[in-house]
Design a protein around this motif. Structure first.
Motif, PDB file in Angstrom:
ATOM      1  N   TYR A  37       6.418  -0.369   3.009  1.00 20.22           N
ATOM      2  CA  TYR A  37       6.797  -0.346   1.594  1.00 20.22           C
ATOM      3  C   TYR A  37       8.222  -0.884   1.491  1.00 20.22           C
ATOM      4  O   TYR A  37       9.031  -0.690   2.406  1.00 20.22           O
ATOM      5  CB  TYR A  37       6.721   1.072   1.023  1.00 20.22           C
ATOM      6  N   THR A  92       0.851  -1.187   0.000  1.00 21.29           N
ATOM      7  CA  THR A  92       0.000   0.000   0.000  1.00 21.29           C
ATOM      8  C   THR A  92       0.891   1.242   0.000  1.00 21.29           C
ATOM      9  O   THR A  92       1.766   1.386   0.843  1.00 21.29           O
ATOM     10  CB  THR A  92      -0.893   0.023   1.256  1.00 21.29           C
ATOM     11  N   LYS A  93       0.662   2.119  -0.963  1.00 22.73           N
ATOM     12  CA  LYS A  93       1.526   3.295  -1.097  1.00 22.73           C
ATOM     13  C   LYS A  93       1.125   4.449  -0.184  1.00 22.73           C
ATOM     14  O   LYS A  93       1.851   5.428  -0.062  1.00 22.73           O
ATOM     15  CB  LYS A  93       1.544   3.774  -2.551  1.00 22.73           C
ATOM     16  N   ALA A  94      -0.011   4.344   0.463  1.00 26.58           N
ATOM     17  CA  ALA A  94      -0.473   5.427   1.333  1.00 26.58           C
ATOM     18  C   ALA A  94       0.453   5.603   2.533  1.00 26.58           C
ATOM     19  O   ALA A  94       1.189   4.689   2.913  1.00 26.58           O
ATOM     20  CB  ALA A  94      -1.896   5.132   1.803  1.00 26.58           C
ATOM     21  N   ASP A  95       0.382   6.784   3.141  1.00 27.48           N
ATOM     22  CA  ASP A  95       1.223   7.092   4.303  1.00 27.48           C
ATOM     23  C   ASP A  95       0.980   6.104   5.436  1.00 27.48           C
ATOM     24  O   ASP A  95      -0.151   5.683   5.683  1.00 27.48           O
ATOM     25  CB  ASP A  95       0.928   8.511   4.812  1.00 27.48           C
ATOM     26  N   TYR A 146       2.043   3.010   5.840  1.00 28.46           N
ATOM     27  CA  TYR A 146       2.065   1.571   5.568  1.00 28.46           C
ATOM     28  C   TYR A 146       3.441   1.104   5.091  1.00 28.46           C
ATOM     29  O   TYR A 146       4.214   1.884   4.534  1.00 28.46           O
ATOM     30  CB  TYR A 146       1.003   1.206   4.530  1.00 28.46           C
TER      31      TYR A 146
END
Length: 438
Positions: free
Chosen positions: A179, A172-175, A177
């Motif tokens: 990576y 998930t690329k959202a803040d 999460y």
């Protein structure tokens, strides 16, 4: 009457190969370590390594339990594990069979298991020097092979074979999460591990930890303070803290970059480190062969379940690693001392599995059992002395903060999670009649 007893003793010796049975306890550590070396070669990831250890020891545990009533059978402990019917119509030596079963199961279950064929041959050559008859040796091998096949059938039902068929994990690329992190930007390791059947626990979520501190960019937030703490600690490490971080690194494949060149270094897994500590401890405690096999098996099953529990939480909370958070919001040039592992941050795997294993070993071997850990000497790190298993687990947990790869709440809550797992398993052992090894 005296003459009758002497005859019985001699007949007992003949049943094990023409000479009184010898204790093969000293052969257990190198046998387990041979399995470890193949896993290092194969770069087996931490959760998978714990699974391989559990199955490699399970057959040996059952062979011993069926011969020695003082050893509680794993059929009374492991989920869905039924009694294996052993053909005892021909005499065999159960110690030879148990040791060979470890190697044979490893040969069958590990990707490069064929490497253990040489170790099997070496082991049998060594046994022949101990005055066992060839029929006894051959029958012991046949027994081991039969049990190993049964173990493989049991392992085949734990959902491991279904992992590759599951949907590929997409970060998930959202803040906030997880990576992939440098230098390898490796894909997530075992995102569906929670589907593996536990050995001793009731379910993967039985000891679900409390939620992690919520992500926030606010410089006054608890999360930001956690991230800044990792950043600050990483900039002021003492030589001793650096050593502790490196000592417990246990990264199966660390990548070193220099310019355009990348070099991979293979190391032991966290579970492998604790399996070797187990070997060191049972040797120092001078446990009998029977109890030594049982202790190894129980620690292996505990490690497997601890990883399942930890990985269940990792991919539920899916929390950002310190390296990513610090680079984005504090200092883009900061690097952790250790290479960040390729999976979500919460909870700390080493904190969970080390604490769980330490609780089990403390019950089985002793509260204030001191030992010298030589596990990392093959990686050119000096031996390290510990006053207890719990002290070693505490150090393993805090090493992740020194290494810059975990926040404090992941470490502390991971320890609570591991303690709960270990306590549950110890209670289960007590109810089944597994007493302290002393």
């Amino acid at each position: 009457m005296k003459r009758f007893l002497i005859i019985c003793v001699l007949l007992s010796g003949l049943a094990h190969g023409g000479a009184p049975k010898q204790d093969l306890s000293t052969r257990l550590q190198p046998t387990v370590f041979a399995v470890t070396m193949v896993m290092i070669h194969d770069v087996v990831n931490p959760p998978a390594a714990s699974r391989f250890y559990a199955y490699c020891l399970l057959g040996a545990h059952e062979i011993v339990a069926q011969q020695q009533k003082t050893v509680v059978s794993p059929t009374r402990l492991a989920r869905d594990f039924g009694k294996i019917e052993l053909d005892a119509t021909k005499p065999y030596d159960y110690q030879i069979a148990a040791l060979y079963c470890i190697l044979e199961t490893g040969r069958l279950i590990l990707p490069s298991g064929s490497m253990l064929e040489e170790e099997e041959t070496k082991f049998l050559e060594e046994v022949r020097t101990k005055n066992y008859s060839e029929p006894i040796i051959q029958q012991s091998v046949l027994m081991a092979q039969a049990v190993a096949k049964k173990i493989m059938a049991y392992a085949a039902a734990d959902n491991y074979s279904k992992l590759s068929a599951r949907l590929r994990y997409r970060p998930t690329k959202a803040d906030g999460y997880w990576y992939p992190t440098p230098p390898g930007y490796i894909e997530a390791i075992e995102p569906h591990w929670k589907t593996i059947r536990p050995m001793l626990l009731d379910s993967c979520g039985q000891f679900k930890p409390k939620p992690p501190v919520a992500f926030s960019k606010d410089t006054t937030s608890t999360f930001y303070k956690l991230a800044y703490n990792v950043y600050q600690v990483g900039r002021t490490l003492t030589p001793e803290q650096r050593f502790i971080a490196s000592y417990w690194d246990c990264n199966p494949f660390a990548i070193n970059t220099s310019g355009h060149m990348s070099i991979g270094f293979k190391k032991i897994s966290p579970g492998g480190h604790w399996m070797n500590i187990t070997s060191i401890a049972v040797s120092k405690a001078k446990l009998s062969f029977d109890k030594a096999v049982m202790v190894h098996s129980l620690v292996a099953m505990t490690l497997m379940d601890a990883f399942i529990s930890c990985w269940d939480e990792k991919y539920r909370s899916n929390r950002i690693r310190p390296e990513t958070a610090i680079n984005r919001y504090i200092n883009p040039r900061w690097q952790p001392l250790l290479q960040t592992p390729p999976f979500p941050e919460y909870t700390s795997g080493h904190s969970v599995i080390s604490t769980a294993a330490a609780e089990l070993l403390t019950y089985l071997i002793g509260t204030d059992f001191s030992f010298t850990d030589t596990t990392e000497t093959i990686f050119e790190l000096p031996e390290r002395k510990f006053a207890s298993f719990r002290q070693a687990a505490e150090e393993a947990a805090i090493s992740r903060l020194y290494g810059g790869i975990h926040y404090r709440d992941a470490i502390e809550n991971g320890q609570l999670q591991g303690k709960a797992i270990g306590t549950f398993i110890v209670d289960k052992l007590k109810k089944a009649g597994v007493a302290s090894a002393f």
